[in-house]
Design a protein around this motif. Structure first.
Motif, mmCIF file in Angstrom:
data_model
loop_
_atom_site.group_PDB
_atom_site.id
_atom_site.type_symbol
_atom_site.label_atom_id
_atom_site.label_comp_id
_atom_site.label_asym_id
_atom_site.label_seq_id
_atom_site.Cartn_x
_atom_site.Cartn_y
_atom_site.Cartn_z
ATOM 1 N N LEU A 1 0.815 -1.220 0.000
ATOM 2 C CA LEU A 1 0.000 0.000 0.000
ATOM 3 C C LEU A 1 0.848 1.269 0.000
ATOM 4 C CD1 LEU A 1 -2.898 -0.944 2.442
ATOM 5 C CD2 LEU A 1 -3.003 -0.695 -0.042
ATOM 6 N N THR A 2 2.003 1.232 0.651
ATOM 7 C CA THR A 2 2.840 2.440 0.677
ATOM 8 C C THR A 2 3.660 2.609 -0.593
ATOM 9 O OG1 THR A 2 4.587 1.253 1.853
ATOM 10 C CG2 THR A 2 3.023 2.513 3.180
ATOM 11 N N SER A 3 3.984 1.516 -1.259
ATOM 12 C CA SER A 3 4.832 1.607 -2.452
ATOM 13 C C SER A 3 4.045 1.822 -3.737
ATOM 14 C CB SER A 3 5.669 0.337 -2.602
ATOM 15 O OG SER A 3 6.512 0.181 -1.500
ATOM 16 N N TYR A 4 2.885 1.208 -3.851
ATOM 17 C CA TYR A 4 2.170 1.221 -5.129
ATOM 18 C C TYR A 4 0.882 2.020 -5.126
ATOM 19 C CZ TYR A 4 5.499 -2.505 -5.977
ATOM 20 O OH TYR A 4 6.653 -3.227 -6.108
ATOM 21 N N THR A 5 0.460 2.527 -3.972
ATOM 22 C CA THR A 5 -0.746 3.357 -3.925
ATOM 23 C C THR A 5 -0.456 4.586 -3.056
ATOM 24 O OG1 THR A 5 -1.701 2.375 -1.922
ATOM 25 C CG2 THR A 5 -2.187 1.278 -4.005
ATOM 26 N N THR A 6 -1.403 5.476 -3.040
ATOM 27 C CA THR A 6 -1.271 6.668 -2.189
ATOM 28 C C THR A 6 -2.330 6.675 -1.080
ATOM 29 O OG1 THR A 6 -2.673 7.924 -3.692
ATOM 30 C CG2 THR A 6 -0.286 8.065 -4.042
ATOM 31 N N GLY B 1 -1.903 8.018 7.229
ATOM 32 C CA GLY B 1 -2.517 6.723 7.486
ATOM 33 C C GLY B 1 -1.519 5.603 7.706
ATOM 34 N N VAL B 2 -0.320 5.735 7.149
ATOM 35 C CA VAL B 2 0.679 4.677 7.303
ATOM 36 C C VAL B 2 1.046 4.464 8.776
ATOM 37 C CG1 VAL B 2 2.730 6.107 6.979
ATOM 38 C CG2 VAL B 2 2.782 3.713 6.310
ATOM 39 N N TRP B 3 1.064 5.534 9.552
ATOM 40 C CA TRP B 3 1.391 5.418 10.973
ATOM 41 C C TRP B 3 0.303 4.659 11.722
ATOM 42 C CZ3 TRP B 3 6.114 6.042 12.494
ATOM 43 C CH2 TRP B 3 6.952 6.865 11.750
#
Length: 143
Positions: A82-87, A99-101
């Motif tokens: 999700l962090t590499s291929y989407t925003t 949201g990653v946190w």
């Protein structure tokens, strides 16, 4: 340093006692153990493995462990995807926090939750294993 040597000696003593207490009869495929009463107990593991209750426990445990593993790996591997291929996780959720946190923090919560769930299930499997042993001792699985 002396305490470490004492612990190592205690461990060696316990290991030697355990080795002396357990004898394996490889010719017959049976396990012999000295219990507290001093009598030898012969356990036929093939007979236990052929019990329907044992097979059901193995299936149930295997299903639970594989499903937990797949769920954990999917949730864990979804973070870099999700962090590499989407925003999706790059969006600000609370102030400047993205949201990653929250997703990464959720992985910690998930790990602890799965550990607690595993311990609870393992305890129930231990109870079922004791019931299987009791069934065997009562003649349920002997040939």
């Amino acid at each position: 340093m002396n305490r470490l040597i004492e612990l190592r000696s205690e461990f060696t003593l316990v290991a030697k006692i355990s080795i002396k207490a357990v004898k394996i009869n490889t010719k017959w495929g049976m396990f012999m153990s000295n219990n507290q009463t001093g009598k030898s107990i012969v356990v036929d593991y093939d007979a236990i493995a052929n019990q329907e209750s044992f097979k059901a426990l193995v299936r149930k445990k295997s299903t639970f462990l594989w499903s937990m593993t797949v769920f954990f790996l999917a949730a864990y591997m979804l973070l870099p995807i999700l962090t590499s291929y989407t925003t999706i996780l790059h969006q600000k959720v609370l102030g400047e926090v993205t949201g990653v946190w929250f997703y990464a923090g959720g992985l910690f919560v998930m790990t602890w939750s799965l550990c607690h769930l595993y311990v609870a299930k393992a305890n129930s499997y231990d109870k079922e294993a004791q019931a299987i042993i009791a069934e065997y001792e009562n003649g349920g699985g002997r040939r």
